[in-house]
Design an enzyme around this catalytic site. Structure first.
Site, PDB file in Angstrom:
ATOM      1  N   LYS A  23       0.821  -1.329   0.032  1.00  0.00           N
ATOM      2  CA  LYS A  23      -0.017  -0.123  -0.103  1.00  0.00           C
ATOM      3  C   LYS A  23       0.885   1.318   0.049  1.00  0.00           C
ATOM      4  CE  LYS A  23      -1.718   1.911   3.923  1.00  0.00           C
ATOM      5  NZ  LYS A  23      -1.593   3.202   4.228  1.00  0.00           N
ATOM      6  N   ASN A  24       1.974   1.256   0.710  1.00  0.00           N
ATOM      7  CA  ASN A  24       2.797   2.563   0.979  1.00  0.00           C
ATOM      8  C   ASN A  24       3.505   2.792  -0.357  1.00  0.00           C
ATOM      9  OD1 ASN A  24       1.558   3.127   3.451  1.00  0.00           O
ATOM     10  ND2 ASN A  24       3.336   1.912   4.700  1.00  0.00           N
ATOM     11  N   ARG A  95      -4.109  10.165   4.070  1.00  0.00           N
ATOM     12  CA  ARG A  95      -2.927  11.088   4.114  1.00  0.00           C
ATOM     13  C   ARG A  95      -2.128  11.274   3.119  1.00  0.00           C
ATOM     14  NH1 ARG A  95      -0.557  15.036   7.078  1.00  0.00           N
ATOM     15  NH2 ARG A  95       1.824  15.044   6.971  1.00  0.00           N
ATOM     16  N   CYS A 119      -5.022   8.241   9.281  1.00  0.00           N
ATOM     17  CA  CYS A 119      -5.068   7.602  10.665  1.00  0.00           C
ATOM     18  C   CYS A 119      -4.768   8.998  11.783  1.00  0.00           C
ATOM     19  CB  CYS A 119      -4.130   6.645  10.642  1.00  0.00           C
ATOM     20  SG  CYS A 119      -5.032   5.007  10.255  1.00  0.00           S
ATOM     21  N   ARG A 124       0.786  15.383  12.015  1.00  0.00           N
ATOM     22  CA  ARG A 124       1.622  15.135  10.666  1.00  0.00           C
ATOM     23  C   ARG A 124       1.514  15.949   9.622  1.00  0.00           C
ATOM     24  NH1 ARG A 124       0.651   8.949   8.770  1.00  0.00           N
ATOM     25  NH2 ARG A 124      -1.429   9.327   9.096  1.00  0.00           N
ATOM     26  N   ASP A 308       5.072   0.966  11.908  1.00  0.00           N
ATOM     27  CA  ASP A 308       3.744   0.402  11.672  1.00  0.00           C
ATOM     28  C   ASP A 308       3.761  -1.014  12.032  1.00  0.00           C
ATOM     29  OD1 ASP A 308       2.688   2.574  10.325  1.00  0.00           O
ATOM     30  OD2 ASP A 308       3.387   1.876   8.364  1.00  0.00           O
ATOM     31  N   ARG A 400      -8.176  -0.698   5.299  1.00  0.00           N
ATOM     32  CA  ARG A 400      -7.187   0.790   4.537  1.00  0.00           C
ATOM     33  C   ARG A 400      -6.080  -0.013   4.013  1.00  0.00           C
ATOM     34  NH1 ARG A 400      -5.494   4.899   7.678  1.00  0.00           N
ATOM     35  NH2 ARG A 400      -4.617   5.589   6.018  1.00  0.00           N
TER      36      ARG A 400
END
Length: 419
Positions: A23-24, A95, A119, A124, A308, A400
């Site tokens: 995902k990232n 985000r 989240c 942030r 994470d 998510r």
């Protein structure tokens, strides 16, 4: 709101699980595809609410995007001017929505977006992103919940030092610099594997990016980027979560389609706890261990222990032998899972950014809620080894970041249903 119902403890947990795309990594690469008017094809894109939201944002710009059920996605940004983005509801969910700023600013000279959400794990701010854009010659305006950046004459390469090795800021500035005039050097850059994957994609589009994976990244700007076909790397956090689930049960598991080196910090801690495992080119095979020892964890930017995986590891330590400690250095509000774990019988006390965990023999099923993505994963890991039924609410956070989570857990022997 949907919830997971898990009946524990799971006594026959085990088998093989294929890890989905990261995902990232997918999110910044989806944004980077907007640098070209040609159609790029991305493979191994996970089907998640986050990638769905990013796809909707890209559509909102006027671009074409298509995905199939096999994880392939086609993105075509064949537009002369992006549409104005006004849908706060989309940006509030994600985000990484801020990442569409860089390709729009670099290609079209202007971008205006609602301030992003995601989240609630701590402050942030996007000031590092905006400071970097400003250093490259952009004018920044903020107000009324929006942020706008403009560079009518184009961005200019420069030297940028990040006050903190922010992954998002590093990604945004890498993307923007590809179409800047001259060379951009990003110092104190993030060096996560997802940064390397983005650099590989940008180079495949005709960009010049060197140093990704180190703290200094150099991007030589060009006048035009072209299409690229690219396969997203595996999700190291998903793999780590499944490994931790197995470890908490004292069971074995084989995670496939994974780069073992990306999980080196977790594997080092599991070794310290008494676990053994076998690794290959694309798998990690964790061996059963009935009495893991507690350890101390401190989250740090990569290659340190990933924030994470902090919540999931705390779930593991809650039933390990002895006392452990977790120090969170990345996000100040990433202990929201602790009260929920304590509802299940965990013994955890906090002091500032440190949590002290006294290992207990058993957890008990309870009704709990996922406060964010990784907190939800930690509660699932706890529910697998708890006596009785657990009901985990607010699972939209979990979905998510984990593709086909229920199906994968069922295939590993978990009694779980979603309702």
């Amino acid at each position: 709101m949907a919830k997971y119902i898990i009946n524990g403890p799971c006594e026959n947990f085990g088998g093989n699980v294929k890890i989905s795309g990261s995902k990232n990594s997918a999110l910044p690469i989806m944004a980077a595809a907007l640098l070209s008017e040609e159609e790029s094809v991305l493979d191994n894109v996970p089907h998640l609410s986050d990638t769905d939201v990013m796809a909707e944002i890209i559509k909102g710009l006027g671009c074409d995007i298509y995905r199939d059920k096999h994880g392939s996605m086609r993105i075509s940004a064949n537009i002369t001017k992006p549409k104005r983005l006004r849908d706060y509801s989309l940006f509030s969910k994600l985000r990484a929505s801020v990442l569409v700023m860089s390709p729009c600013l670099a290609r079209f000279g202007n971008v205006r977006i609602p301030l992003p959400g995601g989240c609630k794990i701590g402050a942030r701010p996007i000031d590092l992103h905006l400071k970097g854009f400003a250093a490259m010659g952009a004018k920044i305006k903020q107000g009324h919940g929006f942020v706008e950046a403009s560079a009518k004459n184009g961005l200019v390469g420069t030297r940028i030092y990040l006050d903190f090795p922010s992954v998002g800021a590093t990604e945004n500035l890498m993307i923007a610099a590809c179409l800047a005039n001259g060379t951009t050097t990003i110092e104190n850059a993030a060096n996560e594997p997802e940064i390397i994957d983005l650099a590989d994609f940008l180079c495949g589009m005709g960009g010049s990016v060197t140093g990704a994976g180190s703290d200094t990244i150099i991007i030589k700007g060009t006048t035009r980027m072209h299409k690229n076909n690219h396969k997203i790397i595996p999700d190291r956090i998903e793999a780590g979560t499944f490994i931790i689930c197995a470890a908490g049960l004292g069971s074995g598991i084989k995670t496939e389609n994974i780069e073992p080196l990306h999980l080196k910090p977790l594997l080092a801690k599991l070794t310290e706890m008494g676990f053994m495992f076998e690794t290959g080119l694309d798998f990690i095979d964790l061996k059963p261990c009935q009495k893991p020892k507690s350890v101390d964890i401190k989250t740090l930017p990569y290659p340190g222990f990933p924030t994470d995986l902090q919540a999931q590891t705390m779930s593991l330590l809650s039933t390990s032998d002895g006392n452990g400690m977790v120090v969170e250095t990345i996000f100040e509000n990433r202990f929201a899972h602790i009260p929920e774990l304590c509802r299940m019988g965990a013994k955890i006390k906090t002091e500032g950014n440190a949590a002290f965990i006294e290992g207990v023999k058993r957890l008990s099923g309870a009704e709990v809620k996922a406060t964010d993505l990784r907190a939800g994963a930690a509660l699932v890991a706890a529910a697998l080894k708890a006596d009785g039924t657990s009901k985990i609410h607010d699972i939209e956070h979990i979905e998510r970041g984990y593709e086909n989570f229920v199906e994968k857990l069922k295939n590993l022997g978990v009694d779980i249903k979603k309702e």
